[in-house]
Write an enzyme that holds these catalytic residues in place. Sequence first.
Site, short mmCIF file in Angstrom:
data_model
loop_
_atom_site.label_atom_id
_atom_site.label_comp_id
_atom_site.label_asym_id
_atom_site.label_seq_id
_atom_site.Cartn_x
_atom_site.Cartn_y
_atom_site.Cartn_z
N ASP A 97 -13.73 0.57 23.23
CA ASP A 97 -13.49 -0.28 22.08
C ASP A 97 -13.81 -1.72 22.46
O ASP A 97 -13.83 -2.09 23.64
CB ASP A 97 -12.04 -0.16 21.61
CG ASP A 97 -11.82 -0.63 20.19
OD1 ASP A 97 -12.78 -1.18 19.59
OD2 ASP A 97 -10.71 -0.46 19.67
N SER A 137 -8.34 0.07 13.05
CA SER A 137 -9.23 -1.08 12.88
C SER A 137 -8.64 -2.06 11.86
O SER A 137 -7.49 -2.48 12.01
CB SER A 137 -10.62 -0.60 12.48
OG SER A 137 -11.56 -1.65 12.58
N HIS A 143 -14.74 2.79 19.26
CA HIS A 143 -13.76 2.25 18.31
C HIS A 143 -13.38 3.30 17.26
O HIS A 143 -14.23 3.83 16.54
CB HIS A 143 -14.38 1.02 17.64
CG HIS A 143 -13.53 0.34 16.63
ND1 HIS A 143 -12.37 -0.34 16.96
CD2 HIS A 143 -13.66 0.22 15.29
CE1 HIS A 143 -11.84 -0.87 15.87
NE2 HIS A 143 -12.60 -0.53 14.83
#
Length: 628
Positions: free
Chosen positions: A304, A150, A339
Site C-alpha cells: 500500500d 481507502s 491497496h
Amino acid sequence: MSRSSFISSLLFFLLLTPHWVVAQDDDVLKKLEEIAIIDQKVMMPMRDGVRLATDIYRPKTDQPVPIIFSRTPYNFNSWGDGKQRTRTAQRAYEAVKRGYAYVVQNERGRYYSEGEWDILGVPLTDGYDAFSWMKAQSWSNGRIGTYGCSSTAEWQMAVAALDHPAHFAMVPQGYGAGVGQIGDITEQGNWYRGGVEQMLFFSWLYSVEHDKFKPRIPAGATQEDLIRISRFYDLAPENPPVDMAEALSHLPIQDILVNINGKREIFDKMIRRKPNDPAWYEGGLYHDSMDINTPGFWFASWYDVSITPNLALFNHVRANSKDADIRDNQYLVIAPTLHCAYTRATENTIVGERPVGDARLNYDEQIYAWWDFWLKGEETGFKANTPRVQYYTMGSNKWQAAEQWPPKDSELTTFYLNSGGSANTLNGDGVLTTKKPRKDNPDTFTYDPMDPVMSYGGNVCCTGNAVKGGAYDQQSMEENPNILVYTSEVLTEDTEVTGFIESTLYVSSDARDTDFTIKLIDVYPDGRAYNLDETIQRARYREGYDKEVFMEEGQVYQLDLTPMATSNLFKKGHRIRIEISSSNFPRFARNLNTGGNNYDESEGVVATNSIHHSSKYPSNIKLPIRGK
C-alpha cells in the site's frame, strides 16, 4: 480448433455470460428483498441543514439491531446506465443476514448528497451527526460500527477522536489517506512523503472530482422523487480516459489537471500547501494530538502507498490513548497485497510479478466476530482467538502472529554503505556490510529532473497506467548509472526482516535543494531483485517540516528518511540490497533542484549528488532482524 470454430465458441460464450451474470445479480437482489427492509435515498440532516443521501438495509424484525455504517465519496447508487447494480446489495445482504443494519452514505457534495465536497475537508461533525441520527432511530440498538477501505476508511480515525457514545468499534482498511501527522511522519493524507508530493492524488482527483456546474437536485425533492430518478440518473460523471503516464509528466505540476481539462479548484489549493501548512490541521485528517477513543480492527498491506504511517498510527493508539481499555482493544492485520486488495489474495498470490504463496485469510469470519462482540455484546471468542497482530511474511510465505508491532524479538541491525567510489549500477562496487567504513570514498551520480529515474513497481495506489504496483525485478533499472546499488554478501542462513526499517544518509550536492530516494530489495540467487519498500526525502526539510534549510555546495548533510516497513524472509543464498537515487517518478513528484516553489516551475537544473560513507559519515540502513 480452427479459427472459425474458436470465434464461434467465443461468441457463444459471450452470448451466454450476460444471462448468467444477470441471473446471479437477480438472485442477490431477491435474497436481500426476502430478509431486508430497504429504505433508499433517505436524506439524513446535518446540523447546518445539509442533507446526506443514505441507503438503509435492515432486518425484517421488530427488535432493535446494531448498525454497520459506511460513509464514502464513491458512487453506491443501485442503478447505472439503466441497469441495476448489486455490489452494495451484496454487502448489505451479508450484513443483514447476520442481524445487522447496513447503512451506506455519501459524503456531502457527492452524488445525491447536498452541500459542497472538499477532499479531506468534509466537516467532522457530519460523522458525529450521522451517529446521532442513527442512534435515535427506533430500529437501532444504539451501537454503530464504521467500516470501509481507502476513502471509505480515511474519515474514521478523526471522527473516532470525537468520542460519540454510539461509535462502539471501527474497521479501517487501507486508511493512510486519513493520516495527517504521527510523530516525525508528516504525510498530510498521502499528499507528502518526506516533504515530496506523492502524485497519486493528481490522478485520483481527475477521476473522481465532480464539476461545480453539475445538475443539482431541486430543493424539496421527495424520497419518492429521488428513488425514481436514480433509476436513470445516477449523477456519476466520467472524465474521458487519459494517458496518466504522459499527463503526470507535464510541467509545471500545478497545471497538470488544467492540461487534461480536469476540475482543479481543490487541487489548486492543495498543491500550494507546504507540509506544515495550518490548513492541513483544519479538515478531516487525523493528527497525533487527537485521542482515539474507539476499539479498532486495522487492516494494512505491504504494497500500500502508506504502510509505515498506517503501522505508526496503530502503535500510537496502542501507546497513547488515554483509556487503557481502548489501548488494549486495538488489533492489526498486514497482508502482502496492493491497496485494498486483501480479499483478492489467492492460493497462489502474485503481487506485481513476485509469487508470495497462499495469502488468503478468513476476513469475513474475523470481522463479523469483531462486530458481534462490540455491536451485539456477544462473547464470540474474538479476543481469545485473534492475535494482536497478524502479518504475512513474504519469502517464507506464511501468516504469523505477534503481540506487538514490530514483534518483540525483532532487533535492529545496522548495515553500512561502502564502496571504492563506484557504486553506480548493479555492476558497481557498492556493498552493505555490518562493519563501519573508515575512509570516505563518496559515490556520485547525476540527477537531471528532465530525465528522472522512473518508478517501477512499488508501494503505490491510484496512478492509472503511470505506475505498476507491487514487486518487480529491478535488474534492468539497476543498469542506470544514476542509481547507486549496495548489496550484501550472500546470506549463509535464512534471515527474516520484520518491522520498521530506518535509514540515514550523509549527502552532498551542488544544488540548493534536491531529493534522495531509497529502495529495499531482495536479491535471488539467479539475480532477480524484488523491491520491498521505498521512501524519499527532500533535503530542504531535513531539519523539520516547519522550516526550509537549503544546501551549500561542499557541505555534507545528514538525512534521516521516513522509515520503511516490511516482513520478508531473505532466504539462505539470497542477498540484501538497497538502491539510492534522487527520483522515483511519477510515484513522487520531481524536484527541479532550484530551491524554488517547485510546483510552479517548468525548468530544472541538473544536480550532481553524492552519498558519503566513512567513520565520520556512516550512511546506513537499520534492518529489524528476528531471532538474532
